[in-house]
Every structure is written in C-alpha cells, then in structure tokens.
Design a protein around this motif. Structure first.
Motif, PDB file in Angstrom:
ATOM      1  N   ILE A  99     -28.875 -52.463  60.691  1.00 39.67           N
ATOM      2  CA  ILE A  99     -27.753 -51.624  61.138  1.00 39.67           C
ATOM      3  C   ILE A  99     -26.465 -52.438  61.151  1.00 39.67           C
ATOM      4  CG2 ILE A  99     -26.790 -50.395  63.122  1.00 39.67           C
ATOM      5  CD1 ILE A  99     -29.688 -49.486  63.755  1.00 39.67           C
ATOM      6  N   TRP A 100     -26.550 -53.674  61.658  1.00 38.31           N
ATOM      7  CA  TRP A 100     -25.394 -54.553  61.734  1.00 38.31           C
ATOM      8  C   TRP A 100     -24.869 -54.868  60.335  1.00 38.31           C
ATOM      9  CZ3 TRP A 100     -24.806 -59.879  60.411  1.00 38.31           C
ATOM     10  CH2 TRP A 100     -23.669 -60.473  60.938  1.00 38.31           C
ATOM     11  N   LYS A 101     -25.782 -55.134  59.392  1.00 36.84           N
ATOM     12  CA  LYS A 101     -25.379 -55.429  58.022  1.00 36.84           C
ATOM     13  C   LYS A 101     -24.782 -54.201  57.346  1.00 36.84           C
ATOM     14  CE  LYS A 101     -28.402 -59.242  56.773  1.00 36.84           C
ATOM     15  NZ  LYS A 101     -29.464 -59.697  55.863  1.00 36.84           N
ATOM     16  N   LYS A 102     -25.352 -53.033  57.609  1.00 37.02           N
ATOM     17  CA  LYS A 102     -24.868 -51.803  56.994  1.00 37.02           C
ATOM     18  C   LYS A 102     -23.446 -51.485  57.448  1.00 37.02           C
ATOM     19  CE  LYS A 102     -26.347 -47.097  56.012  1.00 37.02           C
ATOM     20  NZ  LYS A 102     -27.339 -46.069  56.282  1.00 37.02           N
ATOM     21  N   LYS A 103     -23.132 -51.734  58.728  1.00 36.79           N
ATOM     22  CA  LYS A 103     -21.772 -51.510  59.232  1.00 36.79           C
ATOM     23  C   LYS A 103     -20.772 -52.396  58.489  1.00 36.79           C
ATOM     24  CE  LYS A 103     -22.646 -50.025  63.966  1.00 36.79           C
ATOM     25  NZ  LYS A 103     -22.471 -50.365  65.383  1.00 36.79           N
ATOM     26  N   GLY A 104     -21.124 -53.654  58.291  1.00 33.02           N
ATOM     27  CA  GLY A 104     -20.260 -54.569  57.551  1.00 33.02           C
ATOM     28  C   GLY A 104     -20.087 -54.161  56.111  1.00 33.02           C
ATOM     29  N   TYR A 105     -21.168 -53.704  55.496  1.00 29.81           N
ATOM     30  CA  TYR A 105     -21.127 -53.270  54.100  1.00 29.81           C
ATOM     31  C   TYR A 105     -20.218 -52.057  53.945  1.00 29.81           C
ATOM     32  CZ  TYR A 105     -22.816 -51.450  49.621  1.00 29.81           C
ATOM     33  OH  TYR A 105     -22.895 -50.972  48.340  1.00 29.81           O
ATOM     34  N   LEU A 106     -20.330 -51.083  54.842  1.00 26.78           N
ATOM     35  CA  LEU A 106     -19.492 -49.887  54.768  1.00 26.78           C
ATOM     36  C   LEU A 106     -18.019 -50.220  55.002  1.00 26.78           C
ATOM     37  CD1 LEU A 106     -21.766 -47.282  56.605  1.00 26.78           C
ATOM     38  CD2 LEU A 106     -21.318 -47.476  54.155  1.00 26.78           C
TER      39      LEU A 106
ATOM     40  N   ALA B 278     -12.545 -50.935  52.753  1.00 32.01           N
ATOM     41  CA  ALA B 278     -11.389 -51.806  52.511  1.00 32.01           C
ATOM     42  C   ALA B 278     -11.118 -51.942  51.017  1.00 32.01           C
ATOM     43  CB  ALA B 278     -11.628 -53.170  53.133  1.00 32.01           C
ATOM     44  N   PHE B 279     -12.173 -52.065  50.216  1.00 32.48           N
ATOM     45  CA  PHE B 279     -12.009 -52.192  48.774  1.00 32.48           C
ATOM     46  C   PHE B 279     -11.414 -50.916  48.183  1.00 32.48           C
ATOM     47  CE2 PHE B 279     -13.591 -51.877  44.401  1.00 32.48           C
ATOM     48  CZ  PHE B 279     -13.037 -53.027  43.880  1.00 32.48           C
TER      49      PHE B 279
END
Length: 71
Positions: free
Chosen positions: A19-26, A31-32
């Motif tokens: 979940i923590w990684k998915k938040k960062g990925y989104l 931003a991109f």
C-alpha cells in the motif's frame, strides 16, 4: 511508549508495504503527467507565469529612469 503485544504477521507487513509503495507510485505518475502537460502547454489544472528575465528587467528600469531624467 506503546508496545505491540503480538508480532505483526508477514502477510500484514507485506500488505502495508505494498500500500505504501502504491501511494508513492501513484504520486509519481500524477507528477509526471502534470509535468508533461505543462511542458506541452495543455495544462488546465496548473497555472504558472512566464519566467522573468532579470537582465531585461534591469535594462528596462535603467532606460526608463534615463528617459525620465532627460525630459
């Protein structure tokens, strides 16, 4: 200080980590996409001004003060 009574299971740990990684990925994708739309000029959700050219601005002020002193 609070101390957990039982050890956290590996599955819960993995779920929380994913979940923590998915938040960062989104956030990175968002931003991109914003950067891409700003660079192409199609941005509707982000407002920005033109970059200020400091040298040109100083030159304009200098010219204006000299013109005003002559007349």
């Amino acid at each position: 200080m609070a101390v957990p009574k039982k050890r956290t299971s590996m599955s819960k740990k993995r779920i929380r980590k994913s979940i923590w990684k998915k938040k960062g990925y989104l956030a990175a994708i968002k931003a991109f996409c914003l950067a891409k739309s700003v660079s192409t000029g199609n941005s509707k959700s982000f407002s920005y001004g033109k970059p200020i050219n400091v040298k040109a601005l100083a030159l304009k002020k200098l010219i204006n003060t000299k013109v005003l002193k002559k007349y």
